[in-house]
Design an enzyme around this catalytic site. Structure first.
Site, PDB file in Angstrom:
ATOM      1  N   ASP A 197     -30.536 -38.260  -1.891  1.00  0.00           N
ATOM      2  CA  ASP A 197     -30.240 -38.143  -3.325  1.00  0.00           C
ATOM      3  C   ASP A 197     -28.867 -38.731  -3.625  1.00  0.00           C
ATOM      4  OD1 ASP A 197     -30.833 -37.614  -5.907  1.00  0.00           O
ATOM      5  OD2 ASP A 197     -30.412 -35.458  -5.804  1.00  0.00           O
ATOM      6  N   GLN A 205     -30.918 -29.442  -8.821  1.00  0.00           N
ATOM      7  CA  GLN A 205     -30.575 -28.971  -7.480  1.00  0.00           C
ATOM      8  C   GLN A 205     -30.206 -27.496  -7.458  1.00  0.00           C
ATOM      9  OE1 GLN A 205     -31.089 -30.767  -4.940  1.00  0.00           O
ATOM     10  NE2 GLN A 205     -31.448 -32.738  -5.952  1.00  0.00           N
TER      11      GLN A 205
END
Ligand SMILES: *[C@@H]1O[C@H](CO)[C@@H](O)[C@H](O)[C@H]1NC(C)=O
Ligand SMILES: *[C@@H]1O[C@H](CO)[C@@H](O)[C@H](O)[C@H]1NC(C)=O
Ligand SMILES: *[C@@H]1O[C@H](CO)[C@@H](O)[C@H](O)[C@H]1NC(C)=O
Ligand SMILES: *[C@@H]1O[C@H](CO)[C@@H](O)[C@H](O)[C@H]1NC(C)=O
Ligand SMILES: *[C@@H]1O[C@H](CO)[C@@H](O)[C@H](O)[C@H]1NC(C)=O
Ligand SMILES: *[C@@H]1O[C@H](CO)[C@@H](O)[C@H](O)[C@H]1NC(C)=O
Ligand SMILES: *[C@@H]1O[C@H](CO)[C@@H](O)[C@H](O)[C@H]1NC(C)=O
Ligand SMILES: *[C@@H]1O[C@H](CO)[C@@H](O)[C@H](O)[C@H]1NC(C)=O
Ligand SMILES: *[C@@H]1O[C@H](CO)[C@@H](O)[C@H](O)[C@H]1NC(C)=O
Ligand SMILES: *[C@@H]1O[C@H](CO)[C@@H](O)[C@H](O)[C@H]1NC(C)=O
Ligand SMILES: *[C@@H]1O[C@H](CO)[C@@H](O)[C@H](O)[C@H]1NC(C)=O
Ligand SMILES: *[C@H]1O[C@@H](CO)[C@H](O)[C@@H](O)[C@@H]1NC(C)=O
Length: 732
Positions: free
Chosen positions: A531, A418
């Site tokens: 997520d 990320q």
């Protein structure tokens, strides 16, 4: 009395004054008489001449003539010790028989002055003679004789025919002198052209004998200049020493060469009366007739004390032999120095300009990135309607840089799929987490801005977005900072002390479910996290769960139930249906939550390659255990106690429902949240006070109301709408 005192004081000052001047003349002394300048040590009144010697006492008569001892008229005086006076001619006349027909002999008193050696004793006459006599401690006499049988040639000179002159070497201490002319006896034949004999003392060179006129009548001339010598005292400079009148005021002492005593003179470059003190000569005064300087160009002359300089303007130097200015040839050192300084200056200017240009470039780049990252849109939207709750701070790149200490490596909190997360310290000392967001292409900008706005408005158990910085190429998101680690760390990591109890796990699951339900249902546009995983659940110091990392999350417009996107997520948590179809809806989050719940129950990782092939995936692992009725084997034994097996079974059931292959069959997040909450409520009925410390009560307001509703509703879990509205209320 008063008057007496005044007089006393006045007298005192008068005495002090006279004491002070010590032989110096008054200011109001007579400075001239007729054409003659009177200078100290001479003077015409007692306080004006040198008091120790009355010889300097002069008299200025009412005809403006200055006299020494009444009968010697003064023409001029010099500082070097000369006094020029006029003295009368002595004469003796005879008749044709040779008898005396009148004569005058002059006697002059000299006081402390003496006859100069510059004088000559001269007689004019035929067959004549004369004496010069001086009287002092030593008497002195000299004489001259002149003979002529007939009138001499017109300009014969003064060599004994009609005229005779002789040098005088008079002792210095003569007090008076007299001249006495006479004629040789029986010399009557000269009567026609020379009736008288003349005798006089005169300065050498002041008399030029003219035979025809002078022999006949010199008495018409009557006076000749005479030089007298004078000096101060009767001691030499050396003898008088410091008592000398000169030597302290730019003047100096010298011995008189004809007398005892000394005289004064100005030192070189000074002028004035040396007996009073000398002043600097300004040699450079422009005077066309007399140049006191020898500078070839008068403009170069610069006066200085005691002299002068021929100074040239800059760039020129003085050539002392020619006393003129010549152009200076610069030395190599000067050229080198000049070049170096010039070079440095240029360097400085260039670097300054470069810095300025760089600064401007950076500013332009920042502005470009800001626009590119949707900054303008964000500002517009923030000022627009419907975003009053949005509290998005827009940070500058400068601020981000300083808060992360220039993106220092020591500030990195985490690095992964990320992006990189930095720990930042804002100017107000608050700690934040700064994340570099991932942004694909320009088409996503609007969505990104939407997300920023929406996320900033969410006020739930998620990690709060404080603001963003759009001035960098990759936009930076600024979150609140939570430092107790992730749920993943708590479950699988060894860092954090005692393992979580069942009660804590259940509460955490409720909190996560609540947050997801809120995201799915309450925000004006549903948000799908995409997520959800234990690594994205942060626990604060009270072990309260906060959902983090909305990096991949999506907003789903109301009119679209599903959205086709590029599959994003984490393996193990990824919804298989979404994975296969690419169709995204909120049920994907439900699946991921199911996996998280299983993880909480079993303390096993979502994907574990150490487990048997069929059980690598946690969902399969739990499902097979369930089927084979050996659930207790897969549940973390630390969790199980005598009272909670039923709840665990219920929770497992919920997790199984969430992880159904078909999305449609999975419950809504709201339902899940309500079910888990229900499990907790039955529990908290017994253990309310032990389990939650005072701090937590505020967070549990929603729970309390829920429990009350749970009582009224028979099913408890079905009142989904109520739960949703509750969460909305809590969110505001
Ligand atoms: C001063 O000098 C001038 C010219 O030399 C002369 O005519 C004049 O009579 C003099 N005055 C006195 C007072 O001696
Ligand atoms: C100075 O000289 C004048 C005239 O020659 C005389 O009258 C006077 O007394 C003198 N002063 C002194 C102090 O000798
Ligand atoms: C010198 O002569 C002049 C006139 O010729 C006269 O007035 C003066 O008194 C004489 N000086 C003396 C000292 O006698
Ligand atoms: C003084 O007088 C003499 C003769 O008249 C002259 O040559 C001399 O220059 C004069 N000196 C001064 C300082 O006036
Ligand atoms: C000569 O000078 C001395 C001091 O040096 C002084 O005492 C004396 O009176 C002076 N003589 C005359 C005639 O002025
Ligand atoms: C100098 O002359 C005077 C007058 O004639 C006389 O009285 C005196 O004694 C003489 N002095 C000396 C030293 O001869
Ligand atoms: C000079 O005069 C005297 C008388 O006065 C005379 O006796 C004598 O002879 C004269 N001498 C000459 C040289 O003429
Ligand atoms: C007097 O003056 C003449 C020329 O004017 C010079 O030759 C002579 O040496 C001088 N004498 C003195 C004693 O100054
Ligand atoms: C100098 O003058 C003073 C005073 O007039 C006198 O007493 C002294 O003897 C003199 N000295 C010399 C060396 O002439
Ligand atoms: C010497 O001359 C300088 C320059 O004119 C002046 O300033 C200074 O006062 C003088 N010194 C004395 C003791 O008069
Ligand atoms: C130049 O100097 C002379 C003699 O010292 C003087 O007479 C004249 O007045 C001066 N001229 C100027 C312009 O100072
Ligand atoms: C003497 O002589 C008589 C006559 O011979 C003159 O008349 C006088 O003037 C002269 N006196 C003088 C002093 O020369």
């Amino acid at each position: 009395m008063k008057v007496q005192l005044l007089i006393l004081v006045a007298t005192f000052f008068y005495l002090a004054y006279t004491q002070l001047v010590n032989g110096q003349p008054h200011k109001d002394c007579q400075t001239s008489c007729g054409n003659v300048t009177i200078e100290f040590p001479f003077g015409t009144s007692p306080d004006c001449y040198y008091a120790a010697d009355p010889s300097f006492n002069l008299t200025c008569n009412d005809k403006e003539k200055l006299f020494f001892r009444r009968n010697l008229e003064i023409i001029n005086m010099s500082h070097s010790g000369e006094l020029r006076v006029m003295n009368n001619i002595s004469y003796a006349c005879y008749d044709s028989q040779g008898n005396s027909n009148g004569s005058i002999y002059y006697t002059y008193r000299l006081a402390n002055l003496s006859l100069s050696h510059k004088n000559k004793f001269t007689i004019v006459g035929c067959n004549a003679y004369a004496y010069l006599s001086t009287y002092g401690t030593q008497n002195y006499s000299t004489g001259c004789i002149s003979a002529c049988a007939s009138p001499p040639a017109a300009n014969g000179g003064c060599h004994g025919a009609g005229c005779c002159s002789t040098d005088v070497s008079v002792p210095f201490d003569n007090k008076k002198f007299e001249t006495r002319p006479a004629r040789l006896p029986n010399m009557t034949s000269v009567y026609d052209f020379n009736p008288c004999t003349y005798a006089f003392l005169m300065e050498n060179g002041t008399f030029h004998f003219n035979a025809l006129e002078d022999l006949k009548n010199l008495r018409n001339v009557s006076q000749f200049p005479l030089v007298l010598d004078w000096s101060i005292g009767n001691q030499t400079c050396e003898e008088v020493g410091n008592a000398s009148m000169c030597g302290m005021r730019n003047n100096t002492c010298f011995d008189s060469n004809s007398r005892p005593g000394y005289n004064c003179k100005c030192i070189e470059g000074y002028e004035g009366n040396p007996y009073l003190g000398c002043l600097d000569i300004n040699e450079c005064t422009t005077n066309s007739t007399i140049h006191k300087h020898n500078c070839s160009d008068p403009r170069t002359c610069r006066n200085k004390v005691g002299g002068f300089d021929c100074k040239c303007r800059s760039g020129y130097r003085l050539d002392t032999t020619a006393m003129s200015c010549k152009r200076k040839d610069f030395g190599w050192a000067t050229i080198l120095l000049g070049t170096t300084i010039g070079f440095l200056c240029i360097l400085l200017v260039v670097s300054c300009v470069q810095q300025k240009m760089k600064d401007r470039k950076t500013a332009e780049l920042r502005q470009k990135f800001f626009e590119q990252n949707g900054g303008g849109m964000l500002v517009q939207r923030l000022s627009g309607p419907g975003t009053s709750n949005a509290n998005v701070q827009i940070f500058t790149e400068e601020g981000m840089k300083t808060s992360t200490n220039g993106y220092d490596e020591s500030r990195i909190l985490g690095q992964g799929g990320q992006g990189t997360v930095y720990k930042g310290i804002l100017p107000d000392n608050s700690i934040v987490a700064i994340k570099k967001a991932r942004l694909g292409d320009n088409s996503q900008v609007e969505q990104f801005i939407n997300e920023v706005l929406v996320l900033s408005q969410i006020n739930h158990r998620n990690v709060k977005l404080l603001g963003c910085c759009l001035e960098t190429e990759v936009p930076l998101l600024v979150y609140e900072f939570i430092n107790s680690g992730t749920l993943f760390d708590h479950l699988h990591g060894s860092l954090f002390g005692p393992s979580l109890t069942w009660e804590q796990r259940l509460r955490i699951s409720v909190e996560i479910a609540g947050t997801l339900a809120y995201l799915h249902s309450s925000a004006s546009i549903p948000i799908i996290h995409r997520d959800v995983k234990t690594a994205n659940i942060l626990l604060d110091e009270n072990l309260t769960a906060k959902v983090a990392d909305f990096g991949a999350s999506r907003l789903i417009p109301m009119d679209k139930e599903q959205l086709t996107t590029m599959v994003q997520g984490t393996l193990g948590y990824l919804d298989p249906e979404y994975y296969n179809t690419g169709l995204l809806n909120e049920k994907s989050d439900v699946y991921s939550f199911g996996v998280v719940l299983m993880e909480l129950l079993s303390s096993q990782k979502a994907l574990c390659f150490e487990r048997p092939l069929q059980s690598k995936h946690l969902v399969h692992y739990i499902a097979s255990a369930m089927k084979e009725n050996r659930l207790h084997e897969v549940i973390d034994e630390k969790v199980i106690n005598e009272n909670n097996w039923k709840e665990i079974q219920e929770a497992v059931k919920v997790a199984m429902e969430c992880t159904r292959v078909t999305g449609e069959e999975r419950p809504l997040m709201m339902e899940v949240a309500a079910k888990l909450e229900g499990l907790r409520v039955t529990k908290t009925k017994h253990q309310w006070s032990d389990q939650y410390p005072g701090v937590e009560i505020e967070n549990l307001v929603g729970v309390e109301i829920l429990s009350a509703q749970g009582d009224t509703s028979s099913t408890g879990y079905d009142s989904i709408k109520n739960v949703a509205s509750l969460h909305v209320a809590a969110g505001r």
